[in-house]
Design a protein around this motif. Structure first.
Motif, PDB file in Angstrom:
ATOM      1  N   ASN A   1      58.310  50.926  53.844  1.00 18.62           N
ATOM      2  CA  ASN A   1      59.046  50.066  52.904  1.00 18.62           C
ATOM      3  C   ASN A   1      60.519  50.087  53.251  1.00 18.62           C
ATOM      4  OD1 ASN A   1      56.889  49.516  50.833  1.00 18.62           O
ATOM      5  ND2 ASN A   1      56.846  51.741  50.982  1.00 18.62           N
ATOM      6  N   PRO A   2      60.949  49.337  54.233  1.00 21.41           N
ATOM      7  CA  PRO A   2      62.327  49.442  54.731  1.00 21.41           C
ATOM      8  C   PRO A   2      63.359  49.127  53.658  1.00 21.41           C
ATOM      9  CG  PRO A   2      61.194  47.546  55.677  1.00 21.41           C
ATOM     10  CD  PRO A   2      60.200  48.284  54.879  1.00 21.41           C
ATOM     11  N   SER A   3      64.601  49.457  53.961  1.00 16.90           N
ATOM     12  CA  SER A   3      65.674  49.363  52.971  1.00 16.90           C
ATOM     13  C   SER A   3      65.799  47.940  52.423  1.00 16.90           C
ATOM     14  CB  SER A   3      66.998  49.800  53.605  1.00 16.90           C
ATOM     15  OG  SER A   3      67.485  48.712  54.325  1.00 16.90           O
ATOM     16  N   PRO A   4      66.275  47.809  51.167  1.00 16.37           N
ATOM     17  CA  PRO A   4      66.300  46.504  50.507  1.00 16.37           C
ATOM     18  C   PRO A   4      67.046  45.428  51.297  1.00 16.37           C
ATOM     19  CG  PRO A   4      67.539  48.164  49.258  1.00 16.37           C
ATOM     20  CD  PRO A   4      66.804  48.870  50.318  1.00 16.37           C
ATOM     21  N   ASN A   5      68.088  45.853  52.053  1.00 18.77           N
ATOM     22  CA  ASN A   5      68.886  44.851  52.766  1.00 18.77           C
ATOM     23  C   ASN A   5      68.056  44.081  53.783  1.00 18.77           C
ATOM     24  OD1 ASN A   5      70.903  45.873  51.304  1.00 18.77           O
ATOM     25  ND2 ASN A   5      71.662  47.236  52.920  1.00 18.77           N
ATOM     26  N   GLY A   6      67.038  44.738  54.282  1.00 19.93           N
ATOM     27  CA  GLY A   6      66.213  44.149  55.332  1.00 19.93           C
ATOM     28  C   GLY A   6      65.476  42.906  54.875  1.00 19.93           C
ATOM     29  N   ASN A   7      65.072  42.871  53.626  1.00 22.37           N
ATOM     30  CA  ASN A   7      64.294  41.698  53.211  1.00 22.37           C
ATOM     31  C   ASN A   7      64.934  41.010  51.992  1.00 22.37           C
ATOM     32  OD1 ASN A   7      63.760  43.768  51.606  1.00 22.37           O
ATOM     33  ND2 ASN A   7      61.535  43.841  51.932  1.00 22.37           N
ATOM     34  N   LEU A   8      66.257  40.906  52.066  1.00 24.36           N
ATOM     35  CA  LEU A   8      66.964  40.303  50.932  1.00 24.36           C
ATOM     36  C   LEU A   8      67.202  38.803  51.085  1.00 24.36           C
ATOM     37  CD1 LEU A   8      69.826  42.384  49.337  1.00 24.36           C
ATOM     38  CD2 LEU A   8      67.968  41.105  48.235  1.00 24.36           C
ATOM     39  N   ALA A   9      66.645  38.235  52.124  1.00 23.38           N
ATOM     40  CA  ALA A   9      66.926  36.819  52.388  1.00 23.38           C
ATOM     41  C   ALA A   9      66.545  35.931  51.208  1.00 23.38           C
ATOM     42  CB  ALA A   9      66.145  36.364  53.615  1.00 23.38           C
ATOM     43  N   THR A  10      67.570  35.273  50.626  1.00 17.45           N
ATOM     44  CA  THR A  10      67.318  34.374  49.499  1.00 17.45           C
ATOM     45  C   THR A  10      66.777  33.068  50.069  1.00 17.45           C
ATOM     46  OG1 THR A  10      69.491  35.177  48.927  1.00 17.45           O
ATOM     47  CG2 THR A  10      68.419  33.740  47.326  1.00 17.45           C
TER      48      THR A  10
ATOM     49  N   GLN B   1      71.603  37.313  43.335  1.00 14.12           N
ATOM     50  CA  GLN B   1      71.473  38.230  44.482  1.00 14.12           C
ATOM     51  C   GLN B   1      71.588  39.675  44.026  1.00 14.12           C
ATOM     52  OE1 GLN B   1      74.232  37.286  47.576  1.00 14.12           O
ATOM     53  NE2 GLN B   1      72.781  35.923  48.606  1.00 14.12           N
ATOM     54  N   GLY B   2      72.576  39.913  43.114  1.00  9.84           N
ATOM     55  CA  GLY B   2      72.792  41.277  42.604  1.00  9.84           C
ATOM     56  C   GLY B   2      71.552  41.788  41.909  1.00  9.84           C
ATOM     57  N   ARG B   3      70.931  40.903  41.107  1.00 13.28           N
ATOM     58  CA  ARG B   3      69.735  41.310  40.363  1.00 13.28           C
ATOM     59  C   ARG B   3      68.596  41.682  41.319  1.00 13.28           C
ATOM     60  NH1 ARG B   3      68.388  36.810  37.269  1.00 13.28           N
ATOM     61  NH2 ARG B   3      70.533  36.595  36.590  1.00 13.28           N
TER      62      ARG B   3
ATOM     63  N   GLU C   1      65.077  45.547  44.103  1.00 15.87           N
ATOM     64  CA  GLU C   1      64.583  46.118  45.359  1.00 15.87           C
ATOM     65  C   GLU C   1      64.861  47.612  45.427  1.00 15.87           C
ATOM     66  OE1 GLU C   1      62.820  45.013  47.740  1.00 15.87           O
ATOM     67  OE2 GLU C   1      62.696  42.919  47.151  1.00 15.87           O
ATOM     68  N   ARG C   2      66.094  47.959  44.965  1.00 14.81           N
ATOM     69  CA  ARG C   2      66.461  49.374  44.994  1.00 14.81           C
ATOM     70  C   ARG C   2      65.527  50.189  44.128  1.00 14.81           C
ATOM     71  NH1 ARG C   2      72.256  48.631  44.244  1.00 14.81           N
ATOM     72  NH2 ARG C   2      72.984  48.001  46.265  1.00 14.81           N
ATOM     73  N   GLY C   3      65.269  49.639  42.925  1.00 14.86           N
ATOM     74  CA  GLY C   3      64.366  50.315  41.992  1.00 14.86           C
ATOM     75  C   GLY C   3      63.004  50.526  42.623  1.00 14.86           C
ATOM     76  N   ARG C   4      62.514  49.458  43.303  1.00 16.83           N
ATOM     77  CA  ARG C   4      61.184  49.542  43.914  1.00 16.83           C
ATOM     78  C   ARG C   4      61.164  50.617  44.995  1.00 16.83           C
ATOM     79  NH1 ARG C   4      60.126  43.929  45.491  1.00 16.83           N
ATOM     80  NH2 ARG C   4      60.717  43.438  43.371  1.00 16.83           N
ATOM     81  N   GLU C   5      62.273  50.664  45.750  1.00 18.02           N
ATOM     82  CA  GLU C   5      62.326  51.636  46.836  1.00 18.02           C
ATOM     83  C   GLU C   5      62.315  53.067  46.270  1.00 18.02           C
ATOM     84  OE1 GLU C   5      65.058  53.429  50.313  1.00 18.02           O
ATOM     85  OE2 GLU C   5      65.923  52.497  48.559  1.00 18.02           O
TER      86      GLU C   5
END
Ligand code: UDP
Ligand code: MG
Length: 387
Positions: A20-29, A46-48, A53-57
């Motif tokens: 489950n890679p870091s949230p930045n990796g799959n943040l594409a809106t 985007q912030g939300r 994503e952070r929570g999920r990680e």
């Protein structure tokens, strides 16, 4: 063993984080959204998303690793804490193997404690227990000052057990730790106490035949349909062990004591092995002691709070027979003039009357004791307790 487990757990955590890679990796809106929404609300969204994503990680990271190939429902129930109480007296050769077998029998995420109660061993048992405890802090050791017997050992183990379900087993490797999950499952079905039944018993015939007879009598006298009252391998809900008092050698009658208090008793067939090391701690004396204890158990369960109901009944019975005989003989003397002096039956009547009064008096004394009884003395003395 413990360290290896920890290492494996850490490796698995690492693998999960990689999966489950870091949230930045799959943040594409999605492109369409970014084109249609104004800039400020786009930032908010985007912030939300980032937060989610952070929570999920975080959740994935700290999630307990799931055991592979194990029925999850069963796992859920086993996740309750178990206390395994093991009384032992000079069992140095069996202890390490016993510990390993217990560890292998329990799933990795099972919370448990093992309470070894050293009943005054004179061999190296204590040293081995300390070695094991050094490796695994879930092991607790209670050491008696001298040999008090299995009942006292179980009793102190019960009093200090923290688990929701308590398992008892012998330390001599005759009981199979692999039966623990089966016992727990049976408790899950709604029983308060589940007793093992050594259907194929690996003991000398001098033990198995009297034991069958013993179990038959106890079952008939108490009305409890068990085949093996004295099996060392049993599981209890914690309410049971906190409520029953065992002392002397009453451990043989735990199911009877529990049944009397209204607990639901179950039974499953369990594996039994021949004794590998050492020798049995009980000789043939176990049988006559066992029967005397049966009398104690029957009496104390039924009449502890109302002794006069027992003694009064028998006392009245003897008294009335004696009185009846003597009254009849006295009537005969006055009607037919038969002398009383040479009639042994008259003496028998007097004897029965006196015995009857005595028995009633014992019942009354019992009532007085029952009213003022104060049970607070422990039968044993603990020398050491390694929590
Ligand atoms: N035991 C005990 N105190 C005693 C006698 C026995 O703690 O005074 C333990 C013993 O070490 C074993 C269990 O109780 O773990 C059952 O004893 P044993 O195997 O001698 O009984 P058997 O299997 O012959 O009925
Ligand atoms: Mg044994």
């Amino acid at each position: 063993m413990e360290n290896q487990d920890n290492m494996r757990e850490k490796d698995r955590e690492k693998e999960e984080i990689q999966a489950n890679p870091s949230p930045n990796g799959n943040l594409a809106t999605p492109a369409t959204e970014s084109q249609t929404t104004p800039r400020s609300s786009q930032n908010q969204q985007q912030g939300r998303q980032k937060q989610e994503e952070r929570g999920r990680e975080r959740h994935n990271r700290y999630r307990r690793p799931r055991p592979q190939g194990v029925d999850t429902e069963r796992q859920h129930d086993l996740a309750k804490e178990l206390s395994i109480v093991i009384p032992l007296f000079n069992e140095e050769q069996s202890l390490r193997e016993l510990y390993d077998k217990i560890r292998n029998a329990l799933s990795r995420n099972q919370r448990f404690e093992i309470i070894f109660v050293d009943d005054g061993s004179t061999d190296n048992s204590m040293r081995i227990l300390h070695d094991l405890r050094h490796r695994d802090r879930r092991i607790k050791i209670i050491r008696f000052r001298r040999n008090y017997g299995k009942s006292a050992a179980l009793s102190v183990g019960f009093n200090n057990a923290k688990g929701d379900i308590i398992i008892t087993m012998d330390a001599d490797l005759q009981d199979d730790p692999n039966e623990i999950p089966n016992l727990v499952n049976e408790i899950k079905k709604g029983f308060d106490l589940v007793s093992g039944w050594k259907k194929k018993r690996r003991d000398p015939i001098t033990k198995t035949i009297p034991s069958k007879f013993f179990n038959f009598i106890v079952s008939k006298m108490t009305g409890i349909k068990l085949h093996d009252f004295n099996c060392g391998l049993k599981a209890y809900r914690k309410e049971v062990v906190k409520e029953i008092e065992i002392y002397g050698e009453l451990h043989r009658y735990i199911p009877v004591l529990a049944h009397w208090r209204g607990f639901k008793i179950g039974e499953i067939v369990v594996q039994h092995y021949a004794r590998k090391f050492g020798k049995t701690k009980y000789g043939l004396g176990r049988f006559w002691k066992g029967f005397l204890d049966l009398v104690t158990t029957l009496f104390t369960t039924r009449y502890l709070q109302r002794p006069l109901h027992f003694f009064g009944l028998w006392g009245l019975f003897f008294f009335l027979i004696g009185f009846g005989i003597d009254a009849y003989l006295v009537v005969l003397k006055f009607v037919e003039g038969i002398a009383l002096s040479n009639r042994p039956l008259f003496l028998g009547g007097i004897l029965l009357t006196i015995v009857g009064v005595q028995i009633i008096s014992i019942g009354l004394l019992g009532e007085m004791i029952a009213k003022t009884r104060h049970v607070n003395d422990k039968e044993y003395s603990v020398k050491e307790f390694w929590k």
